[in-house]
Each structure stands twice: as C-alpha cells, then as structure tokens.
Design a protein around this motif. Sequence first.
Motif, mmCIF file in Angstrom:
data_model
loop_
_atom_site.group_PDB
_atom_site.id
_atom_site.type_symbol
_atom_site.label_atom_id
_atom_site.label_comp_id
_atom_site.label_asym_id
_atom_site.label_seq_id
_atom_site.Cartn_x
_atom_site.Cartn_y
_atom_site.Cartn_z
ATOM 1 N N THR A 77 -18.015 17.636 -18.910
ATOM 2 C CA THR A 77 -17.028 16.696 -19.456
ATOM 3 C C THR A 77 -16.009 17.407 -20.341
ATOM 4 O O THR A 77 -15.104 16.782 -20.869
ATOM 5 N N GLY A 78 -16.197 18.711 -20.524
ATOM 6 C CA GLY A 78 -15.285 19.489 -21.356
ATOM 7 C C GLY A 78 -15.725 19.631 -22.799
ATOM 8 O O GLY A 78 -15.062 20.302 -23.586
ATOM 9 N N ASP A 79 -16.830 19.012 -23.151
ATOM 10 C CA ASP A 79 -17.335 19.132 -24.522
ATOM 11 C C ASP A 79 -18.038 20.481 -24.703
ATOM 12 O O ASP A 79 -18.699 20.981 -23.788
ATOM 13 N N LEU A 80 -17.916 21.028 -25.903
ATOM 14 C CA LEU A 80 -18.581 22.290 -26.216
ATOM 15 C C LEU A 80 -20.083 22.064 -26.212
ATOM 16 O O LEU A 80 -20.593 21.193 -26.913
ATOM 17 N N SER A 81 -20.778 22.850 -25.418
ATOM 18 C CA SER A 81 -22.221 22.708 -25.280
ATOM 19 C C SER A 81 -22.972 23.800 -26.045
ATOM 20 O O SER A 81 -24.050 23.571 -26.559
ATOM 21 N N ASP A 82 -22.396 24.998 -26.094
ATOM 22 C CA ASP A 82 -23.048 26.116 -26.773
ATOM 23 C C ASP A 82 -22.026 27.232 -26.914
ATOM 24 O O ASP A 82 -20.950 27.187 -26.320
ATOM 25 N N CYS A 83 -22.370 28.240 -27.680
ATOM 26 C CA CYS A 83 -21.543 29.437 -27.742
ATOM 27 C C CYS A 83 -22.465 30.643 -27.808
ATOM 28 O O CYS A 83 -23.582 30.561 -28.302
ATOM 29 N N PHE A 84 -21.975 31.727 -27.253
ATOM 30 C CA PHE A 84 -22.775 32.934 -27.123
ATOM 31 C C PHE A 84 -22.026 34.101 -27.763
ATOM 32 O O PHE A 84 -20.842 34.289 -27.508
ATOM 33 N N THR A 85 -22.734 34.863 -28.568
ATOM 34 C CA THR A 85 -22.120 35.987 -29.258
ATOM 35 C C THR A 85 -22.303 37.265 -28.453
ATOM 36 O O THR A 85 -23.110 37.325 -27.527
ATOM 37 N N GLN A 86 -21.578 38.296 -28.846
ATOM 38 C CA GLN A 86 -21.639 39.556 -28.119
ATOM 39 C C GLN A 86 -22.991 40.239 -28.255
ATOM 40 O O GLN A 86 -23.330 41.112 -27.449
ATOM 41 N N SER A 87 -23.788 39.849 -29.243
ATOM 42 C CA SER A 87 -25.095 40.488 -29.419
ATOM 43 C C SER A 87 -26.161 39.927 -28.474
ATOM 44 O O SER A 87 -27.239 40.504 -28.354
ATOM 45 N N MET A 88 -25.868 38.834 -27.796
ATOM 46 C CA MET A 88 -26.851 38.233 -26.901
ATOM 47 C C MET A 88 -26.950 39.022 -25.597
ATOM 48 O O MET A 88 -25.953 39.479 -25.058
ATOM 49 N N ARG A 89 -28.173 39.142 -25.104
ATOM 50 C CA ARG A 89 -28.400 39.807 -23.820
ATOM 51 C C ARG A 89 -28.036 38.850 -22.681
ATOM 52 O O ARG A 89 -28.158 37.627 -22.832
ATOM 53 N N PRO A 90 -27.621 39.376 -21.536
ATOM 54 C CA PRO A 90 -27.313 38.497 -20.408
ATOM 55 C C PRO A 90 -28.469 37.555 -20.054
ATOM 56 O O PRO A 90 -28.246 36.384 -19.753
ATOM 57 N N SER A 91 -29.688 38.048 -20.124
ATOM 58 C CA SER A 91 -30.841 37.189 -19.803
ATOM 59 C C SER A 91 -30.959 36.015 -20.774
ATOM 60 O O SER A 91 -31.349 34.907 -20.379
ATOM 61 N N ASP A 92 -30.612 36.238 -22.043
ATOM 62 C CA ASP A 92 -30.640 35.149 -23.030
ATOM 63 C C ASP A 92 -29.553 34.120 -22.729
ATOM 64 O O ASP A 92 -29.773 32.918 -22.878
ATOM 65 N N VAL A 93 -28.394 34.598 -22.322
ATOM 66 C CA VAL A 93 -27.303 33.688 -21.985
ATOM 67 C C VAL A 93 -27.684 32.864 -20.755
ATOM 68 O O VAL A 93 -27.493 31.647 -20.735
ATOM 69 N N VAL A 94 -28.247 33.502 -19.750
ATOM 70 C CA VAL A 94 -28.686 32.780 -18.549
ATOM 71 C C VAL A 94 -29.678 31.693 -18.936
ATOM 72 O O VAL A 94 -29.563 30.539 -18.499
ATOM 73 N N GLU A 95 -30.643 32.037 -19.771
ATOM 74 C CA GLU A 95 -31.660 31.072 -20.195
ATOM 75 C C GLU A 95 -31.020 29.862 -20.874
ATOM 76 O O GLU A 95 -31.361 28.714 -20.583
ATOM 77 N N LYS A 96 -30.081 30.109 -21.761
ATOM 78 C CA LYS A 96 -29.423 29.007 -22.473
ATOM 79 C C LYS A 96 -28.554 28.170 -21.532
ATOM 80 O O LYS A 96 -28.503 26.953 -21.652
ATOM 81 N N VAL A 97 -27.846 28.823 -20.616
ATOM 82 C CA VAL A 97 -27.009 28.098 -19.667
ATOM 83 C C VAL A 97 -27.879 27.173 -18.815
ATOM 84 O O VAL A 97 -27.564 25.990 -18.635
ATOM 85 N N VAL A 98 -28.976 27.705 -18.295
ATOM 86 C CA VAL A 98 -29.880 26.891 -17.472
ATOM 87 C C VAL A 98 -30.432 25.730 -18.301
ATOM 88 O O VAL A 98 -30.471 24.584 -17.836
ATOM 89 N N GLU A 99 -30.818 26.008 -19.519
ATOM 90 C CA GLU A 99 -31.343 24.966 -20.403
ATOM 91 C C GLU A 99 -30.309 23.864 -20.626
ATOM 92 O O GLU A 99 -30.617 22.677 -20.520
ATOM 93 N N ARG A 100 -29.074 24.261 -20.915
ATOM 94 C CA ARG A 100 -28.023 23.267 -21.176
ATOM 95 C C ARG A 100 -27.679 22.463 -19.926
ATOM 96 O O ARG A 100 -27.409 21.275 -20.003
ATOM 97 N N MET A 101 -27.699 23.112 -18.781
ATOM 98 C CA MET A 101 -27.272 22.442 -17.552
ATOM 99 C C MET A 101 -28.364 21.596 -16.904
ATOM 100 O O MET A 101 -28.073 20.771 -16.045
ATOM 101 N N THR A 102 -29.607 21.798 -17.311
ATOM 102 C CA THR A 102 -30.711 21.047 -16.703
ATOM 103 C C THR A 102 -31.406 20.114 -17.684
ATOM 104 O O THR A 102 -32.366 19.430 -17.309
ATOM 105 N N PHE A 103 -30.931 20.060 -18.902
ATOM 106 C CA PHE A 103 -31.560 19.219 -19.931
ATOM 107 C C PHE A 103 -31.466 17.740 -19.549
ATOM 108 O O PHE A 103 -30.416 17.247 -19.166
ATOM 109 N N VAL A 104 -32.594 17.079 -19.631
ATOM 110 C CA VAL A 104 -32.633 15.639 -19.387
ATOM 111 C C VAL A 104 -33.184 14.989 -20.647
ATOM 112 O O VAL A 104 -34.336 15.243 -21.022
#
Length: 126
Positions: free
Chosen positions: A96-123
């Motif tokens: 919907t265009g709303d800010l869901s999360d933000c990721f800093t440069q210190s995060m590992r790609p695997s951590d970002v993937v985990e958060k993206v999946v969590e945000r996109m599949t949360f019920v």
Amino acid sequence: MVKIGKVMDTLKAKYPALHDQIQPIFVSVDPARDSLKALKEYGKDFHPSYVFLTGSPEQVQQMAKKYRVYVSKADETEDGDYLVDHSIVVYFHDDTGDLSDCFTQSMRPSDVVEKVVERMTFVPSY
C-alpha cells in the motif's frame, strides 16, 4: 546496493512469489550530478532489478527530509569534483506504500531476507 542484489537473488531462489512482488528503487541524493542517463550507466554495475530515480533539487530535499536522510555535499575540488556524504538506509514499503521496515548497512543479506519474508507473510491474529 550489492547487498540488495544478494537479497533479491536469495528471494528469487527461495521465495519466488515474494520476489516477484518487490521492486528495488535507488533514489539519488545528488540531482545536480545524477541525471537519469548517469544513473542508468551507474546501474550497470549493480543488480538488474533496480529502478533508478532522481528529481529536482527541491524534490530530492523533500524526500531526504521525509525519510530523515542525512545528506552533506563536501567542498568542490579544483577540477569541480565533490563527494556527497549521506546516510545509507534501505526503506521497505508494503504493497500500500506504507513504510514497513528499514534496513541498515550493518545488516547481513540473510537478516534482510528474513525480515522481508516476515513482513510479507505476517498474518495478524485478531
């Protein structure tokens, strides 16, 4: 930017349906130097899924203020070159265009993937 490329590749391999819903967007904070043509050339060194955007100096300033992005242009050298210091944050928006999360440069790609999946599949459990 390389990190987001790795995130996109991992999502494509492990979560293709989620991957297909994501569009990485790079927004320049230096509109004086970063024309769309220059950004297109710059983008050749990064993941092909990126879309590159810029705007007028006023639009970029408004965007930076809205997202609280630190931007500071250093003094120009004698040959007219300069550096632009800026914060490095990836903003993740929902469908919907709303800010869901933000990721800093210190995060590992695997951590970002985990958060993206969590945000996109949360019920929500109401």
